[in-house]
Design an enzyme around this catalytic site. Structure first.
Site, PDB file in Angstrom:
ATOM      1  CE  LYS A  97      42.196   0.015 -28.373  1.00  0.00           C
ATOM      2  NZ  LYS A  97      41.727  -1.419 -28.717  1.00  0.00           N
ATOM      3  CE  LYS A 146      73.375  24.929 -17.616  1.00  0.00           C
ATOM      4  NZ  LYS A 146      72.395  24.332 -18.331  1.00  0.00           N
ATOM      5  CG  ASP A 173      76.799  14.672 -13.573  1.00  0.00           C
ATOM      6  OD1 ASP A 173      77.852  15.545 -13.568  1.00  0.00           O
ATOM      7  OD2 ASP A 173      76.929  13.626 -13.200  1.00  0.00           O
ATOM      8  N   GLY A 335      65.632  29.683 -16.372  1.00  0.00           N
ATOM      9  CA  GLY A 335      65.336  30.972 -16.170  1.00  0.00           C
ATOM     10  C   GLY A 335      65.378  31.716 -14.774  1.00  0.00           C
ATOM     11  N   GLY A 357      71.462  27.177 -13.129  1.00  0.00           N
ATOM     12  CA  GLY A 357      72.699  27.107 -14.278  1.00  0.00           C
ATOM     13  C   GLY A 357      73.335  28.358 -14.713  1.00  0.00           C
TER      14      GLY A 357
END
Length: 408
Positions: A97, A146, A173, A335, A357
């Site tokens: 909380k 990709k 993946d 990057g 990637g």
């Protein structure tokens, strides 16, 4: 009476408030997140509950803002006896909380060894992953799938083959790959392993596949065991989306004999604000490590989605904390291109996953050449040769440097 467990969890909060209010605010946190209140508590109950009450461990003013307003760090100690063996109890207690109480940020957690020992930690860790992937003396190289959503299984197999042909150690993946319309995770593991064996005949190494572990929470363990049996190289796991306790259950399961690769999806919602939420190193480093991630993906310091140097250094300290659990392999992402490899090695050392990637798929000659360029860059670093010198023996590295350049 049950004997209380020893130890204290220390949580450090950064707040902006009036200097005169800090002591009362800290006391309110310590009491409010443990016993609730001392008000109207019968004297006979004081001694009974006092061992469970939080304590103010320190108040440190960091910045004077003027007119009595300051930025300060409040350190609160919480008895370990208040927690069960879950991350849910830890997070709900120290920031449940309280996270809704205006401008406050959890910037530090100090967890005692007796509490850490109740969490599973990595099953494989750095040494286990290196042994499994047969990579001992250099950083690992991982490629990212990709354009996978909407592709048929044969099309996915072809993309896997192109990446594997580049000589990378792992192919993971995309974390958003949930649909099973064209191929289930089980089918992908089975078919990709066939492809990996075929490619290994020419490359000399069998590329591992990190499959996205998806599905309802109550079925994840069963699916993870099945994927492990089928020969998955790793389980990609969206740890924040599913929860740290789900990761801990997977890591503790003796039938799941495959490393777990934690992905940071959704984590920015927790650490993205400078004055709210939780520090990135807690979310992506400390909690992921102790919950059982063998490998951890996090934003690099170099791309468009970045962590700063200080946050990254703190995160690494958590991942490499070997007091109770095996250390985890860091995988800085976003990057990453071949020209960055020497910088990555300087910043992270040898125990590292180079995860790319666009830096692989965007190579002018395709994904195979992209993987080869990264492998050539890694070999150059290990040989103590500059990337410029290495281009004479690697046209694909030369092409990558021509496109993206060396690190600046």
């Amino acid at each position: 009476m049950t004997q209380l467990k020893n130890g204290v969890v220390k949580a450090i909060y950064r707040v902006r408030d009036q200097k005169a209010k800090l002591e009362k605010r800290a006391e309110g946190i310590a009491v409010g997140l443990t016993i609730g209140t001392w008000t109207d508590l019968p004297q006979t109950r004081h001694q009974q509950v006092s061992a469970h009450c939080g304590q103010v461990e320190g108040i440190e003013i960091k910045t004077e803002l003027g007119q009595d307003e300051v930025i300060a760090e409040l350190t609160i100690g919480y008895p370990v006896a208040n927690f069960d063996d879950t991350f849910a109890s830890l997070l709900t207690t120290v920031f449940g909380k309280l996270s809704m109480d205006g401008e406050i940020r959890l910037v530090g957690l100090e967890l005692p060894p007796d509490l850490l020992a109740r969490f599973p930690g990595p099953k494989f860790g750095v040494a286990g992953c290196r042994e499994r992937y047969q990579v001992q003396a250099r950083p690992l190289v991982m490629s990212i799938f990709k354009a996978c959503i909407g592709l048929t299984l044969p099309e996915l197999q072809e993309q896997f083959a192109q990446q594997a042909a580049g000589g990378v150690d792992l192919i993971k993946d995309d974390e958003i790959f949930f649909t099973e319309q064209y191929a289930t995770p089980e089918e992908r593991v089975d078919k990709y392993r066939e492809v990996a064996k075929q490619v290994a005949a020419s490359t000399g190494r069998e590329t591992a596949y990190a499959v996205n572990l998806t599905g309802p929470v109550h079925r994840l363990s069963e699916r993870a065991r099945r994927l492990s049996e089928l020969g998955a190289g790793a389980l990609l796991f969206n740890v924040v989306a599913y929860g740290f306790d789900v990761l801990a259950d997977l890591a503790a399961d003796p039938e799941i004999q495959v490393p777990i690769l934690a992905h940071p999806a959704v984590s920015g919602a927790l650490y993205g604000g400078e004055r709210y939420g939780m520090a990135a190193d807690i979310v992506l480093g400390q909690l992921a490590h102790h919950a059982g991630a063998d490998m951890v993906i996090f934003p690099s310091m170099y791309g468009s989605v970045t962590l700063g140097k200080e946050a990254t250094e703190q995160l690494l300290l958590h991942l490499r904390d070997a007091r109770v659990h095996k250390p985890s392999l860091p995988a800085p992402s976003a990057g990453i291109y071949p020209g960055l490899v020497p910088q990555l090695y300087r910043d992270f050392g040898n125990d590292l996953i180079i995860n790319a990637g666009g830096g692989i798929h965007g190579h002018p000659q395709g994904a195979k050449a992209g993987g080869e360029a990264f492998c050539a860059a890694v070999q150059a670093v290990m040989d103590g040769v500059s990337l410029a010198e290495a281009t004479s023996a690697s046209p694909v590295l030369a092409a990558a440097l021509a496109k993206w350049g060396p690190a600046v």
